[in-house]
Each structure stands twice: as C-alpha cells, then as structure tokens.
Design a protein around this motif. Structure first.
Motif, mmCIF file in Angstrom:
data_model
loop_
_atom_site.group_PDB
_atom_site.id
_atom_site.type_symbol
_atom_site.label_atom_id
_atom_site.label_comp_id
_atom_site.label_asym_id
_atom_site.label_seq_id
_atom_site.Cartn_x
_atom_site.Cartn_y
_atom_site.Cartn_z
ATOM 1 N N VAL A 85 0.850 -1.186 0.000
ATOM 2 C CA VAL A 85 0.000 0.000 0.000
ATOM 3 C C VAL A 85 0.889 1.241 0.000
ATOM 4 O O VAL A 85 2.079 1.179 0.300
ATOM 5 N N GLY A 86 0.292 2.401 -0.323
ATOM 6 C CA GLY A 86 1.075 3.614 -0.450
ATOM 7 C C GLY A 86 1.344 4.330 0.849
ATOM 8 O O GLY A 86 2.320 5.084 0.966
ATOM 9 N N TYR A 87 0.485 4.124 1.854
ATOM 10 C CA TYR A 87 0.621 4.877 3.100
ATOM 11 C C TYR A 87 0.025 4.071 4.243
ATOM 12 O O TYR A 87 -1.061 3.483 4.103
ATOM 13 N N VAL A 88 0.734 4.040 5.360
ATOM 14 C CA VAL A 88 0.216 3.446 6.592
ATOM 15 C C VAL A 88 0.512 4.421 7.723
ATOM 16 O O VAL A 88 1.673 4.743 7.998
ATOM 17 N N GLY A 89 -0.529 4.910 8.363
ATOM 18 C CA GLY A 89 -0.365 5.835 9.480
ATOM 19 C C GLY A 89 -1.192 5.384 10.662
ATOM 20 O O GLY A 89 -2.280 4.839 10.495
ATOM 21 N N GLU A 120 -8.921 19.651 12.453
ATOM 22 C CA GLU A 120 -7.524 20.040 12.223
ATOM 23 C C GLU A 120 -6.624 18.810 12.113
ATOM 24 O O GLU A 120 -5.711 18.770 11.280
ATOM 25 N N THR A 121 -6.902 17.813 12.954
ATOM 26 C CA THR A 121 -6.118 16.577 12.888
ATOM 27 C C THR A 121 -6.317 15.878 11.547
ATOM 28 O O THR A 121 -5.373 15.341 10.957
ATOM 29 N N ALA A 122 -7.550 15.900 11.035
ATOM 30 C CA ALA A 122 -7.817 15.295 9.731
ATOM 31 C C ALA A 122 -7.021 15.990 8.640
ATOM 32 O O ALA A 122 -6.476 15.339 7.735
ATOM 33 N N VAL A 123 -6.945 17.338 8.691
ATOM 34 C CA VAL A 123 -6.149 18.074 7.707
ATOM 35 C C VAL A 123 -4.695 17.632 7.781
ATOM 36 O O VAL A 123 -4.035 17.419 6.749
ATOM 37 N N ALA A 124 -4.156 17.470 9.001
ATOM 38 C CA ALA A 124 -2.767 17.051 9.170
ATOM 39 C C ALA A 124 -2.528 15.660 8.591
ATOM 40 O O ALA A 124 -1.495 15.394 7.968
ATOM 41 N N ILE A 125 -3.493 14.762 8.779
ATOM 42 C CA ILE A 125 -3.356 13.392 8.272
ATOM 43 C C ILE A 125 -3.423 13.373 6.743
ATOM 44 O O ILE A 125 -2.568 12.779 6.067
ATOM 45 N N ILE A 126 -4.444 14.024 6.195
ATOM 46 C CA ILE A 126 -4.612 14.023 4.745
ATOM 47 C C ILE A 126 -3.444 14.737 4.070
ATOM 48 O O ILE A 126 -2.977 14.333 2.993
ATOM 49 N N ALA A 127 -2.945 15.811 4.689
ATOM 50 C CA ALA A 127 -1.804 16.522 4.115
ATOM 51 C C ALA A 127 -0.577 15.621 4.041
ATOM 52 O O ALA A 127 0.182 15.670 3.063
ATOM 53 N N GLU A 128 -0.384 14.776 5.038
ATOM 54 C CA GLU A 128 0.748 13.851 5.003
ATOM 55 C C GLU A 128 0.584 12.821 3.882
ATOM 56 O O GLU A 128 1.550 12.464 3.196
ATOM 57 N N ILE A 129 -0.644 12.374 3.668
ATOM 58 C CA ILE A 129 -0.901 11.424 2.592
ATOM 59 C C ILE A 129 -0.625 12.071 1.236
ATOM 60 O O ILE A 129 0.022 11.480 0.361
ATOM 61 N N VAL A 130 -1.103 13.308 1.044
ATOM 62 C CA VAL A 130 -0.882 14.012 -0.221
ATOM 63 C C VAL A 130 0.613 14.231 -0.454
ATOM 64 O O VAL A 130 1.119 14.022 -1.564
ATOM 65 N N ALA A 131 1.334 14.647 0.579
ATOM 66 C CA ALA A 131 2.776 14.875 0.443
ATOM 67 C C ALA A 131 3.492 13.600 0.016
ATOM 68 O O ALA A 131 4.392 13.627 -0.832
#
Length: 359
Positions: free
Chosen positions: A273-277, A320-331
């Motif tokens: 998979v591409g991302y695991v957090g 805000e936490t969701a933005v931080a998580i999704i931003a990490e996935i996009v990066a």
C-alpha cells in the motif's frame, strides 16, 4: 469508453476506421457525464451514447464529418442553443463533445483489459493525443514544455481516477481533455471514532473511495459516517487481509487500541500500500515498534509506518487533525517535502522538475 471498448478493439483488429465522440464537459441536468463515449465506423455502425438519445443524431453526423476530414471537432449542445434544441436536448443541461479519429490501438487495448490508462487530447485542432500508462507514455504535441505539463497533469488525474478539462500552464489559453480509465484510490479508515468523520469527508473530497472499518457494530454505522462509500463491521486485520488494495491505497489507523492496532499493523506494513499511518503518542509509538519487532517485522517494514500520524500543524480538533493526516498522505503521493513553499526553491509542482522550469 470502457463500455464500448470491446467493439472498438474488434474494429481496430479488422482495420475498420472509426471516429470517437467523447463528452468532455457537462453542466446542469445533462444525461451523460464527462468520459461517456459514442463511436461511428466508416460503414455507418454506431455504438455507445453521449446523451442518452437526445443529441445522438447530431453527434453521429459529426463523427461522419471527422471520418471524411480526418480533423477533430469540438462542439457544444445546450438547451439555450437553437441548434441544440432542434436536435432535442430538452433536459435543460449542456454537454460539450470532442470528436476525433480513432485513438491509438494501445488505448483501446488498455481500456478493454481494464488496465489503468489515461488519454489526453489537446483541444487546439492539432489532434495531438497522449497515452499515459503507469510506467510510461506515448504521444507528443511537438513542444517539450507542453508535453511535460500534459503528461504530469494526466498522470495525477490517472492516479486519482479523474476525468475533465484542464488548462495547460505552459501555454495560456490551451486546454487539454484528460479521460482516466482507473478506479478511484482507496482510503481505509480503521476506528469508528470522532476523528474518523473529518478524515472520511476530506478523503472523499479528494476523490478517494473511502471505507470505515471497526469491529464494534455500535460505532461502525452508515448513520455516523454518511460520507463513507462503505462502512464495514469486521476485525480490522481480517478485513485488510481480504480486501482489494494497490500502491495508491492509504491505510489510516485511528483505533488507538493495541488489540486492534498490532494485528492490523502486522498485516498493513507487509502489504504494497502507499501509506500506513497510526494515531497515538510518541510513547505509544515506541511501544508499538517494540511489539512489532517481537512479532518479526523488519526495520524496513517498520520504517513505512507514519506514527504519530500526520504533519506537525499544531492540530487540536478532529477537523484540524484530519487536515494534518490528509496533508501527510498528499505529500507522500506527490513527493512533497511538507515545508512552507516560502522556504523551498525550484518548481512548486514537483512533476515539472524534469524540464528544470518552475510552474
């Protein structure tokens, strides 16, 4: 085009010339959305649909014209246009259609085989067509900078399973229609907690097919997550081991409970998979790593884990936490450094670094 690909492939094999009409824009209550296609062969056979019937006759004639001239045509049909009204688009919407000679054979073959492929048509009358595959591309507009921009945009849209018209940044006024033939990437959210709702909403906004999974039926309900494509009641590790994933899949673990997290991470970190957090404090993260090493995971597998999850935005609320998580996935998907752009140099759009020019 997928629904008519087998017929187009048969025409190609038989050497039959044909023209392909594709809906490239739709507004209001138009009956078909961008990507819908109709084709007309040189002997007059028609397959597919661009309007559910109301403008098929006019588009059929456009296809015949393109077969005669060999030149692509772009045409709009709307309720307010006398011509469009005459041919019967009475639904109140507007559609824009792009008609071209038959696309390259590898496009039809890829679409017919359900392989991921994007097709980019430069909308300037040149007929320039690009075929973008996961591992390469074919086609050229004759200008290297334009090619770089088109391929980068098409690859991003293929990655997200999107279809539509985009402007070519390197040439003001030039547009390209990109049709993607790929499923949407998946976002798997484990843990039906309060933080999951905003993650689901942002994931869907970005085009992911979002699944929420939790073993507790009282929490994992469609009513609590109306923006999710599906809500699954199952043990997270069992569901992940049995569901469809690919290199674009993002796994977000919010359960914050060792009995769920550890078996799930053992599975997730061994999948392509591409991302695991995973959510949790630094202390929780250290304890997880120790337990996962005891379970036999290697340092390379553990290095794939993003934990504590998300970028450092100083987030406090679930949103805000969701933005931080999704931003990490996009990066991670786009190769971003997650730094303020004012503290970086070089191209803002990483895809354009190949030709050494900024976007």
């Amino acid at each position: 085009m997928r629904e008519i690909a087998s017929r187009l492939e048969a025409w190609s094999r038989a050497g039959v010339r044909y023209a392909l009409a594709t809906v490239i824009g739709a507004v209001g209550s138009a009956p078909r959305r961008p990507g819908a296609a109709m084709a007309v062969s040189e002997d007059g056979e028609a397959v597919g649909s661009v309007s559910g019937g109301c403008v098929e006759g006019a588009v059929y004639e456009l296809c015949r014209e393109v077969l005669r001239t060999g030149s692509a045509v772009r045409e709009s049909f709307g309720y307010s246009d006398d011509t469009a009204f005459a041919v019967g688009l009475t639904c109140g919407g507007t559609i824009e259609v792009f008609v071209q000679p038959a696309p390259p054979a590898q496009v039809v073959e890829a679409v017919s085989a359900s392989s991921p492929v994007a097709v980019a048509h430069v909308l300037d009358g040149s007929g320039a067509t690009f075929v973008i595959l996961p591992d390469g591309h074919h086609g050229s507009s004759g200008t290297a900078a334009v090619d770089t921009a088109v391929v980068a945009e098409a690859r991003a849209m293929l990655d997200g399973g999107a279809t539509g018209i985009r402007s070519v940044r390197r040439r003001p006024g030039l547009e390209v229609f990109i049709a993607s033939y790929a499923t949407r990437p998946r976002l798997l959210v484990f843990g039906a907690i309060d933080y999951a709702g905003p993650v689901v909403r942002l994931g869907r906004f970005l085009g992911y097919r979002v699944t929420v999974c939790d073993a507790r039926p009282v929490f994992a309900t469609p009513a609590r997550f109306p923006d999710a494509d599906e809500v699954v009641v199952d043990w997270p590790h069992r569901y992940l081991a049995s569901t469809e994933i690919d290199s674009r899949t993002a796994v977000v673990i919010l359960t914050h409970d060792a009995k769920f997290d550890l078996p799930l991470l053992e599975v997730a970190l061994r999948l392509p998979v591409g991302y695991v957090g995973a959510m949790g404090s630094r202390r929780t993260h250290a304890e997880r790593l120790e337990r996962l090493r005891e379970a036999g995971l290697t340092d390379a597998e553990l290095a794939r884990l993003h934990s504590p999850i998300g970028l450092d935005l100083g987030a406090r609320t679930p949103e805000e936490t969701a933005v931080a998580i999704i931003a990490e996935i996009v990066a991670g998907r786009r190769g971003g450094g997650a730094l303020p752009l004012g503290r970086t140099s070089g191209p803002i759009h990483h895809d354009y670094a190949a030709d050494g020019r900024g976007a």
